[in-house]
Enzyme design. Structure first.
Site, PDB file in Angstrom:
ATOM      1  N   ASP A  64       0.853  -1.188   0.000  1.00  9.06           N
ATOM      2  CA  ASP A  64       0.000   0.000   0.000  1.00  9.06           C
ATOM      3  C   ASP A  64       0.889   1.238   0.000  1.00  9.06           C
ATOM      4  OD1 ASP A  64       0.865  -0.299   2.651  1.00  9.06           O
ATOM      5  OD2 ASP A  64      -0.999   0.488   3.491  1.00  9.06           O
ATOM      6  N   TYR A  66       2.934   4.763   0.765  1.00  6.08           N
ATOM      7  CA  TYR A  66       3.550   5.388   1.937  1.00  6.08           C
ATOM      8  C   TYR A  66       2.498   6.223   2.660  1.00  6.08           C
ATOM      9  CZ  TYR A  66       8.094   4.331  -0.285  1.00  6.08           C
ATOM     10  OH  TYR A  66       9.174   3.717  -0.855  1.00  6.08           O
ATOM     11  N   PHE A  77       6.875   2.310  -4.171  1.00  7.39           N
ATOM     12  CA  PHE A  77       8.265   2.563  -3.773  1.00  7.39           C
ATOM     13  C   PHE A  77       8.744   3.985  -4.077  1.00  7.39           C
ATOM     14  CE2 PHE A  77       8.247  -2.105  -4.255  1.00  7.39           C
ATOM     15  CZ  PHE A  77       8.665  -2.452  -2.985  1.00  7.39           C
ATOM     16  N   HIS A 186      11.717  -8.953   0.299  1.00  9.58           N
ATOM     17  CA  HIS A 186      11.389  -7.531   0.213  1.00  9.58           C
ATOM     18  C   HIS A 186      12.625  -6.680   0.537  1.00  9.58           C
ATOM     19  CE1 HIS A 186       9.289  -3.731   1.096  1.00  9.58           C
ATOM     20  NE2 HIS A 186       8.308  -4.221   0.363  1.00  9.58           N
TER      21      HIS A 186
END
Length: 224
Positions: A64, A66, A77, A186
């Site tokens: 989801d 920031y 990102f 990740h």
């Protein structure tokens, strides 16, 4: 919420008529009226706006947006210019340096990737300020799953970069033999040392694209 446009609208317009999307639309609209929600409403569909369906060569899946002020702008990102680079993106840049020799830029604005065919899609497209995963299970997952199914049907070669378990859970939807899947932990500081570093996703992506006669991605984000 602003309308989706172009090729993605043609591909996904059936979703807008479904009960789940009507409920999602109403809930998210109310959230924007009553709470601080990110990204700004006009940026919700930027991943689709910046990377038309026919131009998708790479898919990077996030979770989801920031959730701090001024960060999110609709690309996973990525953060707006002038915003501190988040830790996960710092680690992405470190791997990019080790993989392709790119220098560490002074910003985290990744629109350049999106404009070259890198669809930077979060599986949930909105979030309440300072509350990670607060818009999970509202219906966004069903909508972005529909987008992933559309991508799986495309004839053009596509690389899927799946970082972390939530992104890797979508692998079962990816059955097209023309496509290529890369998996790694990740890039979060909590997991980057478990195999993200050294996974070389950027050079592998470009090698695959070039093997199919497609232009590689210029991954270098320039300083501003």
């Amino acid at each position: 919420m602003p309308p989706l446009t172009g090729e993605w609208l043609d591909a996904l317009q059936g979703e807008f008529k479904k009960p789940y999307y009507k409920s999602l639309f109403q809930t998210v609209n109310e959230e924007y009226k009553r709470k601080m929600v990110f990204p700004p409403a006009d940026d919700i569909f930027n991943a689709f706006h910046f990377t038309p369906l026919s131009q998708v060569k790479v898919v990077i899946l996030g979770q989801d947006p920031y959730h701090n002020r001024g960060q999110a702008h609709g690309l996973c990102f990525s953060v707006k210019r002038g915003v501190d680079i988040p830790p996960s993106l710092v680690n992405i840049y470190k791997e990019l340096h080790d993989d392709l020799g790119c220098y560490m830029p002074n910003n985290g604005y990744l629109e350049k990737w999106a404009r070259q065919g890198v669809l930077m899609l979060n599986t949930v497209l909105t979030v309440r300020a300072h509350q990670a995963n607060s818009h999970r299970n509202l219906g966004w997952e069903e909508f972005t799953d529909a987008a992933i199914r559309v991508l799986n049907e495309q004839e053009q070669p596509i690389v899927y970069i799946l970082w972390g378990r939530p992104a890797q859970s979508k692998k079962k939807m990816l059955s097209n033999p023309n496509h290529y899947i890369l998996e790694a932990p990740h890039p979060s500081p909590y997991s980057a040392g478990l195999g993200f570093f050294g996974s070389r996703p950027f050079s592998q992506t470009n090698a695959f694209l070039e093997s199919k006669g497609l232009a590689p991605i210029d991954w270098q984000i320039e300083n501003i």
